[in-house]
Design a protein around this motif. Structure first.
Motif, PDB file in Angstrom:
ATOM      1  N   UNK A  72      11.670   8.314   3.902  1.00 42.50           N
ATOM      2  CA  UNK A  72      11.873   9.096   3.769  1.00 42.50           C
ATOM      3  C   UNK A  72      11.088   9.677   2.823  1.00 42.50           C
ATOM      4  N   UNK A  73      10.242   8.732   2.028  1.00 48.49           N
ATOM      5  CA  UNK A  73       9.625   8.867   1.212  1.00 48.49           C
ATOM      6  C   UNK A  73       7.593   9.394   1.297  1.00 48.49           C
ATOM      7  N   UNK A  74       7.612  10.053   0.765  1.00 50.59           N
ATOM      8  CA  UNK A  74       5.758  10.142   0.824  1.00 50.59           C
ATOM      9  C   UNK A  74       5.344   8.680   0.527  1.00 50.59           C
ATOM     10  N   UNK A  75       4.760   7.989   0.935  1.00 50.15           N
ATOM     11  CA  UNK A  75       4.178   6.793   0.491  1.00 50.15           C
ATOM     12  C   UNK A  75       2.786   7.227  -0.122  1.00 50.15           C
ATOM     13  N   UNK A 134       1.275  -1.367   0.145  1.00 47.50           N
ATOM     14  CA  UNK A 134       0.198   0.217   0.169  1.00 47.50           C
ATOM     15  C   UNK A 134       0.902   0.823  -0.044  1.00 47.50           C
ATOM     16  N   UNK A 135       2.127   1.129   0.881  1.00 50.19           N
ATOM     17  CA  UNK A 135       3.098   2.690   1.152  1.00 50.19           C
ATOM     18  C   UNK A 135       3.548   2.479  -0.420  1.00 50.19           C
ATOM     19  N   UNK A 136       3.852   1.759  -0.940  1.00 47.73           N
ATOM     20  CA  UNK A 136       4.996   1.672  -2.628  1.00 47.73           C
ATOM     21  C   UNK A 136       4.508   1.346  -3.588  1.00 47.73           C
ATOM     22  N   UNK A 137       3.292   0.437  -3.527  1.00 46.41           N
ATOM     23  CA  UNK A 137       2.988  -0.608  -4.676  1.00 46.41           C
ATOM     24  C   UNK A 137       3.593  -1.454  -4.800  1.00 46.41           C
TER      25      UNK A 137
END
Length: 287
Positions: free
Chosen positions: A192-195, A149-152
């Motif tokens: 640190x990446x936006x999900x 869900x966060x990253x595909x």
């Protein structure tokens, strides 16, 4: 390796529930009990699972010379006649089945009274496999689903070493905060990446289906969404506004508390998730 120190995740990890586990009276007689079987009292981690308590229960009741039927996979639990879903965290089950609102004037129902069963497993209501290995498999599948869900994709989980993947479960099973969070921190913070989406599930009263929708962390203009914004989007009738002062009928409960609705949903996900990395929200009604 020591986990980054976060007082919020640490407090959630250390949260416990006093539980009174009583053997079903009709089953006690069938198991050969000659006297009244005293309940088993335990301070259980809110983030743990009932199958992780089963070995302690078998030993406790076994010391009373009871003739057990079946194995650990046959042991199940209920509250007031409702079977408890073993693949839900204990704290989530308590918030869901007691209906206790932290903003009410009534005291919480503690210790939580749970009935233990050793036979007549309700296969029509519970997933059959509930041994520790099955619990571990289900837990890791939730970790992977949250990552997707966060990253595909599940690359972040699958790229963990075998030792790191094992360490996630071992940390939970052994109640070792540093062992678990030294690995899980990398997943939750997402480098640190936006999900893309927030791993989130919403639970409503009266056996309503669990709500799980794609939840973006940002609005159409790229502004951070709050927990109140998300609840307003998904349940506008219960949360007519994203502002806490305008929502008195329904209350979201996470880990036994009512969180601030103006908290950014990303921050809520990173700090208030259960060890399976989902933000589990129980919606309670009434004052």
């Amino acid at each position: 390796m020591t986990a980054p120190q976060n007082p919020i995740t640490r407090a959630i990890w250390d949260g416990t529930l006093p539980i009174k586990l009583s053997l079903d009276t009709t089953e006690a007689a069938a198991l050969g009990a000659k006297t009244i079987i005293e309940p088993y009292f335990i301070e259980a981690p809110r983030c743990s699972y009932f199958p992780l308590l089963t070995s302690q229960l078998r030993k406790y009741f076994g010391d009373m010379m009871l003739n057990f039927i079946g194995d650990d996979a046959e042991i199940w639990y209920d509250v007031d006649g409702t079977p408890l879903k073993w693949h839900y965290p204990i704290g989530l089950l308590y918030d869901l089945h007691t209906g206790y609102r932290p903003d009410s004037n009534s005291p919480p129902p503690l210790p939580w009274s749970v009935t233990v069963h050793f036979k007549d497993f309700p296969a029509d209501k519970l997933i059959r496999a509930q041994a520790i290995d099955a619990t571990q498999d289900f837990f890791m599948s939730m970790i992977k689903e949250a990552d997707f869900l966060r990253n595909g994709s599940t690359k972040k989980v699958m790229n963990l070493s075998k030792n790191d993947q094992t360490q996630l479960w071992d940390g939970l099973w052994s109640k070792n905060y540093d062992r678990f969070w030294s690995v899980n921190y990398r997943l939750v913070m997402n480098d640190g990446q936006m999900p893309r989406h927030i791993p989130l599930r919403i639970y409503l009263p009266d056996n309503c289906p669990v709500l799980q929708e794609p939840v973006s962390p940002l609005d159409d203009n790229g502004n951070p969404l709050t927990l109140g914004d998300v609840l307003h989007q998904i349940l506008p009738e219960l949360f007519p506004s994203s502002l806490p002062s305008e929502n008195s009928f329904a209350a979201p409960v996470i880990h036994g508390v009512i969180p601030q609705l103006d908290m950014p949903i990303v921050r809520a996900s990173q700090n208030l998730c259960y060890p399976d990395n989902f933000l589990h929200i129980v919606v309670l009604l009434g004052i």
